[in-house]
Design a protein around this motif. Sequence first.
Motif, PDB file in Angstrom:
ATOM      1  N   GLU A 378      55.960  65.589  61.727  1.00  0.00           N
ATOM      2  CA  GLU A 378      56.382  64.699  60.888  1.00  0.00           C
ATOM      3  C   GLU A 378      55.788  64.913  59.625  1.00  0.00           C
ATOM      4  OE1 GLU A 378      56.073  60.275  62.101  1.00  0.00           O
ATOM      5  OE2 GLU A 378      54.160  60.724  61.418  1.00  0.00           O
ATOM      6  N   LEU A 382      58.431  64.824  56.443  1.00  0.00           N
ATOM      7  CA  LEU A 382      58.689  63.794  55.518  1.00  0.00           C
ATOM      8  C   LEU A 382      58.913  64.011  54.168  1.00  0.00           C
ATOM      9  CD1 LEU A 382      56.763  60.880  57.140  1.00  0.00           C
ATOM     10  CD2 LEU A 382      59.212  61.336  57.401  1.00  0.00           C
ATOM     11  N   VAL A 385      62.239  65.192  53.447  1.00  0.00           N
ATOM     12  CA  VAL A 385      63.254  64.128  53.186  1.00  0.00           C
ATOM     13  C   VAL A 385      63.063  63.152  51.836  1.00  0.00           C
ATOM     14  CG1 VAL A 385      63.947  61.758  54.369  1.00  0.00           C
ATOM     15  CG2 VAL A 385      63.338  63.935  55.797  1.00  0.00           C
ATOM     16  N   ARG A 386      61.690  63.062  51.501  1.00  0.00           N
ATOM     17  CA  ARG A 386      61.741  62.240  50.187  1.00  0.00           C
ATOM     18  C   ARG A 386      62.318  63.163  49.033  1.00  0.00           C
ATOM     19  NH1 ARG A 386      56.077  62.018  52.233  1.00  0.00           N
ATOM     20  NH2 ARG A 386      55.884  60.275  53.571  1.00  0.00           N
ATOM     21  N   GLU A 395      62.930  58.190  54.272  1.00  0.00           N
ATOM     22  CA  GLU A 395      62.095  58.698  55.649  1.00  0.00           C
ATOM     23  C   GLU A 395      62.527  57.775  56.723  1.00  0.00           C
ATOM     24  OE1 GLU A 395      57.742  57.442  55.036  1.00  0.00           O
ATOM     25  OE2 GLU A 395      58.475  57.854  53.170  1.00  0.00           O
TER      26      GLU A 395
END
Length: 706
Positions: A378, A382, A385-386, A395
């Motif tokens: 994670e 993340l 993804v952002r 996210e």
Amino acid sequence: MGSCIICGTSVDGHICGSHEEDVVFEFEGSRANQLTPGRFYEGAVDGFADFGVFVDIGDSVTGLLHRSELDTRLESLDWDAGETVYVQVTDVHDNGNVDLAWSIRQSPREFRGELVDDPEGDRLAEAEADSGTGAAGATDPNERAAADSAAEPETGSPAVADDENGSDATRTRTDGNADADDTGTSASSTDARESGTTATPTNEGSGGLVAAERERVPIDDLESRVGDHVRVEGTVVSVRQTGGPTVFELRDESGTVDCAAFEEAGVRAYPDVETDAVVAIEGEVERHRDDLQIETAGLAVLDGEEREEVEERLEDALAERAAPDAIEPLADDPVIDDLGEEIHDLAGLIRRAVLESRPVVVRHDASVDGYVAGAAIERATLPLVRDEHARDDAEYHYFDRRPVEDGIYDMDAATRDVTRMLDANERHDEQFPLFVFCGVGSAQSRDGLSLLSVYGVERAVLGDRALDADDLAAHVTPADRDAGATTATAIAANVAAGVNPEVRDDLDGLPAVSYWEDTPEAYADLASEAGADADRTRDVRGAIALVANYQAYEDKRELVADLLFDGSESLAERLAGQFREKLDAAIETAEAHLDQREADGVTVAVLDTDAFTHRYDFPPTDLLCDELHRRTREDTPVLLGLGEDELLLRHTGDLDLDTVAEAIAERAPEAGVTARAARDDRIEFLLGERDAVLDATVAAVGEQFD
């Protein structure tokens, strides 16, 4: 008697029954039973829960807007506490509970009038009563009709409804940007005709053209093009229908952006354009609540050479961006060295999923090792993804971490995942996820994994146990389970470093947390260099064990991040104190009720966990048996935790669970004995044969123990 403020009909009040839903009410009552179901009310956001949003109606009444009433995901809402919203009261229960529904009209001007809902009787809002003008304030029906007509948007100038991206609700565009003219042709396409550029017609009903000769702009350049008309090309990765526009999420070789296209409020624009379509979109770059968005003036589906050119450009860029750098292990670990190629491949799979706008779902054991392993993935994913998605809630759409009980991915867990996956695909056109299983392994997981494979879902596994399943995209497990006793966290942390090297420093202290004892020196030193000495590591381990026990099905994302990454020493110390206090009390009770048995010269300690533990409180039975065995194993090398219909086996010797289970089944053939090896060695049986299973297990262990 009065007259309806909308149509002029004589009524006892200010609104007739047929137009009651055309006005918005301000509530001045003090009790829920003074509300009128069916009416629309102005409210204020009070708070959030997993199941919906609490909205204050007036000063004294709060209702629930359930998540099922929203036209978007609850996580997508960027409402702040106190923010004004407009809702419909659907029911008022006898106990005072108020059920609310979502209104696609989210500003007063979208209603045809405003009234005050007063217990003494409805009355005009002060502004309308004072002005006497406008659709709601006019006193003559003919004047009201004229005012209503003047307030309507002109034909061909569609209103744009509010959505989660911040588009102004049902407004008439006056800036001339991307407006449709009377023939349904966009302003930008009119510019194209006047300038002599060729244009490609969009789908029927689109209301715009795409100028074929307009220069294409990469998505990552849009930040500097706010206010400009641009052309972007790429693949549609999701389609969301809001109460206003249709939002197409477009991906090119450099990133993604939301493109809002409007037909009319709540009506699907470009109905033939679905996920994976290769398109060209033209429109104005705007900023809504800090997110970039293109107000779509025209959209064209590309085919032939144009489509191939875009696909080739995207694939080349995707392959280059997804490939991780060479894997450099976090510490000296022979097992990690042997798994270098598999770790590299899994890191590439996760990176590619993010770039393809596919959700990444991490399924992990609900233990310390599982939680920390999942948190490592994670932590690395993340930020990617952002960076990849313009939406500030991306996210929550493109990464999820879900614990599984006992480290077994059974049909119950798989059915929930498939149901959510299919629902997201059907309702939001979301792609099927990449599933990454951390510390999940057992023969009992085969059926669940097979259900995912039916839908062609990509699955990857990492941990200390091999998982027997076909067509896994990646399988990162040691060939020898006992080689270095490498945990799922140690493997996951190295995968995470490959996914995102920028978070490498955050990962150094994680492997040591996952070892309850005999931490490899390389990982202990790594944690110490990262600022986490043995005491700090012990506190974090205990704190994670404590929070993992409560609501074990939840990821507890922020709390786990506080403990692992944000240096919350006081939080870790406090939770670790609770952990030790509860565990020590349970151990003291358990030790007093151990039943010592002998079998072939082997001392076996038996704890009736059904009778002498708090089964539904901390510590959980498996963690209690682990610690109890650590404290008693010098005298009793084998510990059996006997539950209602299951038995936990802890031992210091060389015992094979399947072999022991077969020996038990031979002695107790009516017991329905089943071995469940995942996080721990566990045997299940029929409740009616409990005593027979215990006797058979003690005898089998005595024979098999080395």
